[in-house]
Motif scaffolding. Structure first.
Motif, PDB file in Angstrom:
ATOM      1  N   ALA A 173      48.006  11.459 -28.967  1.00 29.43           N
ATOM      2  CA  ALA A 173      46.605  11.047 -29.039  1.00 29.43           C
ATOM      3  C   ALA A 173      45.800  11.988 -29.929  1.00 29.43           C
ATOM      4  O   ALA A 173      44.902  11.554 -30.665  1.00 29.43           O
ATOM      5  CB  ALA A 173      46.001  10.995 -27.638  1.00 29.43           C
ATOM      6  N   PHE A 174      46.121  13.264 -29.894  1.00 32.38           N
ATOM      7  CA  PHE A 174      45.414  14.228 -30.736  1.00 32.38           C
ATOM      8  C   PHE A 174      45.660  13.949 -32.220  1.00 32.38           C
ATOM      9  O   PHE A 174      44.733  13.943 -33.038  1.00 32.38           O
ATOM     10  CB  PHE A 174      45.859  15.651 -30.381  1.00 32.38           C
ATOM     11  N   VAL A 227      41.052  -0.069 -36.959  1.00 31.28           N
ATOM     12  CA  VAL A 227      42.024   0.501 -36.016  1.00 31.28           C
ATOM     13  C   VAL A 227      43.442   0.008 -36.296  1.00 31.28           C
ATOM     14  O   VAL A 227      44.379   0.814 -36.396  1.00 31.28           O
ATOM     15  CB  VAL A 227      41.601   0.196 -34.563  1.00 31.28           C
ATOM     16  N   ALA A 281      43.817  10.783 -33.160  1.00 28.89           N
ATOM     17  CA  ALA A 281      42.364  10.982 -33.179  1.00 28.89           C
ATOM     18  C   ALA A 281      41.925  11.708 -34.439  1.00 28.89           C
ATOM     19  O   ALA A 281      40.928  11.338 -35.071  1.00 28.89           O
ATOM     20  CB  ALA A 281      41.933  11.754 -31.929  1.00 28.89           C
ATOM     21  N   MET A 304      42.201   9.217 -37.375  1.00 28.09           N
ATOM     22  CA  MET A 304      41.148   8.203 -37.367  1.00 28.09           C
ATOM     23  C   MET A 304      39.795   8.781 -37.716  1.00 28.09           C
ATOM     24  O   MET A 304      38.993   8.145 -38.406  1.00 28.09           O
ATOM     25  CB  MET A 304      41.091   7.527 -35.992  1.00 28.09           C
ATOM     26  N   MET A 305      39.520   9.985 -37.261  1.00 30.39           N
ATOM     27  CA  MET A 305      38.244  10.611 -37.600  1.00 30.39           C
ATOM     28  C   MET A 305      38.149  10.852 -39.105  1.00 30.39           C
ATOM     29  O   MET A 305      37.101  10.608 -39.717  1.00 30.39           O
ATOM     30  CB  MET A 305      38.083  11.930 -36.835  1.00 30.39           C
TER      31      MET A 305
END
Length: 1108
Positions: A189-190, A148, A193, A196-197
């Motif tokens: 955040a989108f 992270v 996300a 990170m995915m």
């Protein structure tokens, strides 16, 4: 089975054969027949740094005199050095300083372990004095704790994401809050996300691949026998058995040095004489090995056995070692582990993966900074017009947040992946353009030449010649053919037949090829091995040839096709089979291997049936011309074959008497025992034999290229891409491939950079190269290393001026270093193409890495940014997909910016009218809808746009060259979009206020409706080739907006919903609303349509004729 030594590196202690009970103490490695020679300096210049400083390289045409050898008159080079000042610091120098500080801190905190030489006891890992790294592969970029933080750092180090993080955090402060939190945090955040995915999926894939490699089982030899251990559990000192059942021991090194041919290894003589394998634990022996190094072509060590009297000492070299990432393809090897994990050659030559950033991303990041500067300036202007009243600093920050839509956070998501624009391409190995499969094409005897359509004549001559032997000597298999009498045929015919016989025989004997017989399964499903030594049963279907050079394999395969077959070979003997099945046996007396310096190889054999001793030699025409007897055809025919793209070899022989050979052997043995100048003395003895050789023939071999290699390279050159070929192959092989693939055109000169070992030699050779114009450069890895050590800037400057560069004998680390040098010394983007494990470092270092998945494995394709199956696909990848990706992404990025700038302009006009109040014009839901459902689909449909068809892009690669001019995305195009945004935003806001003065309460619905229509029309204006999905996206977005007018009318009031100003549904159906909105939209878009029409009429783009 075939086991890949992917994790550890060993010294060969024992090489056994399961074909028979006896052990073979031989194991050839033809590519690594190393002669430790002190290279003689061809220059009479001392390597004195002080003198060379006064005689720098010549970097211009000034100062040249007629005497090119006048070393003292070379003018001083004037290399422009970057001056470091405030401008350098502000324009990016702070990044360099921060990076240097981080490197220093990491070096202090995590100091790397110093690599030292080591003593390794056979089978006793516990005796190791030092702790060695664990033998495990780890290609993951993060671990559980750093994932992270690491991903967030990689994202927020870019200005765009960091800016929106600050803006989103500011909304937690009540006095700075402008709208709803989801308006700012949901898009951020989108984006995080999705990132990170994507990284998590990649990390899981890497973890699974590493686990699979680390879990491979290997056979470990212990005092209790063989046991199975995981690859990650192997330790330094373990005795490992790697095998593939067959009659000889071969290894493949293609994943390490790029060479696809099988090589044979030499075992330690002391351990070969042990009665049984288990006796390795009954002796007290150890290996002293040099410290881990990057060089994959050399190794130094000693083997010592202490329990014998006297002690046995053997020197170890590259011939006794098996590196990690090599494959034992045939035979059985018992080796002691010397290096593990991070200390293996393959890992030391592999660089860490880095996060790559495309050129388009860098350009958009710079434009984002410009937008931020404009945003701050606009906010300051608004505060200045207020007169800096009240808490002006808080209002300034509110205006910055209010105008934050100038910089769209969805820009990165919209752009996506896969943007690249390349100007330099580095092809890794010759395997990418050639199959490394040779085909015999031509045999020239001086008076007659044979091609592929006349090979049957040669076969008939061979059959007739050896049939005569059977008639005259009965069933004797070892008798040489008896030549025909003078009356049996005309003199010319007999002379040609005799010369064909001698030429084919010489080609069948003068080589380093070994026949290998593959095992097969019997009726019970068990594996059987063809034993050549036991029953002399040579089955053609099971036989394959292996050698260090594919040229030699092609020659031996050709002799087999005409009737003379190589059926067996070991250290001392060589056997040929005639067309009638007879076996001709020869004793190998001496072998002189091929080297890049000598450019020839030779062999001395004795025919067992007659005792005749013959010295055969073959080599390049430049090396053989002065050795063979006088002739008037060799030079001309070599030139003819070279123009056909054939590799030429001159074959000659010399008959020796017993006395002559004994005299040579005595002198040769004494020279090899010399302590001082051994290589010079050995070379002098061999040269005494290389005199007045009888010229037998000239051969021509063609290297089969992959499909469409030549047109692909021509396509890339016409697109303005310079191509460098970096290979581990020999200089001659690389040069021939460069010619046959047309990387170097036929009428283009080639400058072969002579070997250099010190600064003085490099100095003179660079000056000699400087005088050449428009010629390709061929340089070896050793010479390249010397040049880069002393004259890095000068060499790169000269090499970049060449139309093509070929670097041969390059290690994996050198390939990556060349890529890095081009990035540092030029402004061009680099693209690296490879297909083997030795290309991973280069692929990871380049701006764009392309891996070709094929018979060499998947290491390159897994490490690359793009993966293809054939070299010819590069043309479409760059000319079509690359070009479209860049142009579409440039248009999409600028349109997304335009979408943010136009609404920010409207907000500025609205605030200026209402006393410069920092009040948002549109509600949070409308802003989210504007950036997503109302305009997202039409804007994103721009990725389907194309200016020309793919066939046209491949037919005219010059279109790709236009990308380098920066016309698709530059500050000029950016400023044009800024002006368009300011014009349209002003028209929409002022038009709404002027035309709807009496219905001021509906100004939000009026201006927002005109804004949506304007955006949809602007998308239509930008599109060059319509796609049906574009039409669907336009009408779908329009329908969604009309539906929201009907069902979400509370969001279209002025200010907040609590004001009570809601949209009257009947108002939007009135005729004044419709025609006034239409008028505002028409005024904002019609001038742009007119300008676009006039531009295409009087100044059409380069692709307009092709698209029509």
């Amino acid at each position: 089975r075939m086991e890949e030594m992917s994790m550890y590196e060993v010294i060969v202690n024992n090489i056994s054969s399961s074909a028979s009970n006896k052990s073979h103490s031989y194991c050839y490695l033809h590519s690594y027949n190393v002669l430790i020679a002190a290279r003689c300096s061809r220059y009479s210049v001392d390597d004195d740094s002080s003198n060379l400083d006064e005689m720098p390289l010549m970097m211009s045409e000034e100062g040249f005199e007629n005497d090119e050898n006048d070393y003292q008159t070379l003018p001083r080079a004037r290399v422009n050095r970057r001056r470091r000042g405030l401008g350098w610091f502000l324009m990016g120098g702070w990044k360099v300083l921060c990076g240097s500080c981080c490197d220093c801190l990491s070096h202090i905190c995590w100091r790397r372990k110093e690599l030292k030489a080591r003593t390794v006891w056979l089978g006793c890992p516990e005796k190791c004095e030092e702790k060695h790294p664990k033998n495990a592969i780890k290609n993951q970029k993060y671990n559980f704790f750093t994932f992270v933080p690491g991903v967030l750092y990689q994202q927020f180090k870019f200005f765009l994401n960091l800016y929106f993080l600050v803006v989103a955090c500011s909304q937690f402060v009540p006095s700075l809050k402008i709208g709803y939190l989801y308006t700012y945090w949901a898009p951020l955040a989108f984006v995080m996300a999705v990132t990170m995915m994507r990284e998590a999926v990649d990390e899981v894939r890497r973890f699974r691949r590493d686990k699979e490699m680390n879990s491979q089982l290997y056979s470990k030899l212990t005092m209790r026998g063989k046991i199975q251990v995981k690859s990650s559990d192997i330790q330094v000192g373990d005795l490992i058995i790697v095998e593939k059942v067959n009659s000889a021991c071969f290894i493949r090194t293609d994943q390490l040095d790029g060479e696809t041919d099988w090589k044979l290894k030499v075992a330690v003589c002391c351990t070969q004489r042990l009665p049984a394998v288990g006796d390795l634990f009954s002796i007290r022996a150890f290996v002293y090995a040099q410290r881990p190094q990057l060089d994959i072509h050399s190794f130094e060590g000693n083997f010592t056995r202490e329990d014998s009297d006297p002690q046995i000492h053997e020197s170890l070299s590259i011939e006794n070692s098996l590196w990690a990432s090599t494959v034992v393809a045939s035979g059985t090897v018992i080796g002691v582990v010397i290096y593990t994990g991070k200390e293996t050659r393959s890992v030391l030559n592999t660089s860490h993966a880095k996060n790559k950033v495309g050129l388009l991303d860098l350009e958009l990041n710079r434009l984002t900074k410009a937008l931020f500067l404009a945003q701050v300036v606009l906010s300051v202007v608004m505060i200045a017009l207020q007169g800096f009243l009240g808490p002006w600093f808080r209002n300034l920050f509110r205006f910055v947040v209010l105008f934050s839509y100038i910089i769209p956070i969805r820009l990165n998501v919209s752009i996506g992946l896969g943007k690249f624009q390349k100007q330099k391409m580095l092809i890794s190995t010759t395997r990418l353009v050639a199959h490394n499969e040779m085909v015999f094409k031509r045999l020239h005897l001086g008076t007659v030449s044979y091609g592929t359509d006349t090979m049957d004549e040669i076969q008939s001559h061979i059959i007739q010649s050896y049939a005569l032997v059977s008639q005259t000597s009965g069933t004797a298999s070892g008798t040489t053919p008896v030549r025909k009498t003078q009356t049996s045929a005309p003199k010319v015919r007999k002379s040609v037949s005799s010369r064909i016989h001698e030429a084919v025989k010489a080609i069948a004997l003068c080589h380093n090829v070994t026949p290998v017989y593959e095992s097969h399964a019997n009726g019970n499903g068990e594996r059987e091995t063809e034993s050549a030594e036991a029953d002399q049963d040579y089955i053609d279907d099971n036989r394959t040839y292996q050698a260090s050079s594919p040229d030699e394999v092609a020659l031996v395969q050709w002799t087999e096709s005409v009737g003379l077959t190589l059926v067996n070979r070991d250290l001392q003997t060589l056997q040929l089979k005639t067309p009638s099945g007879q076996i001709l046996s020869f004793s190998i007396l001496q072998i002189f291997p091929f080297t890049s310096e000598s450019k020839r190889m030779g062999i001395i054999v004795r025919e067992e049936s007659t005792g005749d001793i013959t010295f055969y030699m073959k080599g390049a025409d430049v090396a053989m011309a002065s050795i063979v007897q006088y002739n008037d055809w060799l030079e001309e025919e070599c030139g003819n074959m070279a123009r056909e793209g054939l590799r030429t070899l001159v074959v000659a022989k010399k008959s020796l008497s017993e006395e002559q050979y004994q005299d040579f052997e005595n002198r040769y043995t004494q020279a090899k025992l010399s302590i001082h100048d051994r290589s010079l003395k050995v070379a002098a003895v061999v040269e005494s034999l290389e005199r007045e050789l009888e010229l037998l023939c000239l051969t021509g071999v063609e290297d089969q290229l992959q499909a469409d290699v030549r047109p692909t390279l021509e396509l890339l050159r016409n697109a303005g891409i310079k191509i460098w070929m970096l290979t581990g192959d020999k200089l001659e092989t690389a040069t021939c491939i460069a010619k046959s693939s047309h990387l170097v055109s036929r009428n283009q000169d080639i400058h072969v950079f002579r070997p250099v070992s010190n600064r003085g030699e490099a100095h003179l050779e660079l000056n000699a190269f400087r005088r050449k114009h428009d010629c390709a450069l061929v340089i070896s890895g050793d010479s390249l290393e010397v040049c880069l050590k002393y004259y890095e800037h000068e060499f790169v400057e000269l090499a970049c001026q060449c139309p093509a560069v070929v670097c041969c004998r390059c290690s994996p680390t050198q390939k990556a270093q060349i890529v890095t040098l081009l990035q540092q010394h030029t402004d061009n983007r680099t693209c690296a193409i490879g297909d083997g494990g030795n290309d991973v470092s280069m692929i990871q270092a380049a701006d764009c890495g392309i891996g070709i998945e094929g018979k060499e494995g998947k290491q390159a394709s897994l490490a690359a940014d793009f993966s293809i199956t054939q070299f010819k696909h590069i043309g479409r990848l760059l000319m079509v997909h690359g070009r479209n990706s860049y142009k579409r992404s440039a248009a999409l990025g600028q349109f997304v910016m335009h979408r943010g700038m136009i609404i920010s302009t409207m907000q500025a006009v609205f605030s200026s009218i209402f006393y410069f109040a920092s009040v948002p014009l549109y509600q949070g839901f409308l802003m989210v809808g504007y950036a997503t459902i109302y305009t997202m689909f039409p804007v994103f449909s721009l990725v389907l746009d194309q200016d020309v068809k793919p066939e046209m892009a491949l037919l005219y690669p010059e279109l790709y060259k236009d990308l380098t001019k920066g016309r698709s995305l530059s500050f000029k195009t950016f400023l044009i979009w800024v002006l368009i945004s300011v014009y349209q935003g002003g028209i929409l806001m002022y038009g709404a206020l002027v035309l709807f003065e009496s219905e001021f309460v509906h100004v939000v619905a009026i201006s927002f409706t005109a804004l949506i229509l304007t955006e949809l029309l602007m998308v239509a204006l930008t599109i060059r080739t319509w796609h049906w999905l574009m039409v669907v996206a336009e009408f779908f977005s329009l329908g969604c907006y009309l539906a929201s007018l009907a069902f979400l009318n509370e969001y279209f009031g002025l200010g907040r919903v609590s004001f009570g100003a809601f949209l009257d549904l009947s108002f939007i159906t009135t005729w004044p609303f419709l025609w006034k909105v239409s008028a505002i939209t028409l005024v904002s878009c019609l001038p742009l349509y007119i300008i676009k029409y006039l531009k295409r009429k009087f100044s059409p783009p380069s692709y307009s004729k092709l698209s029509s």
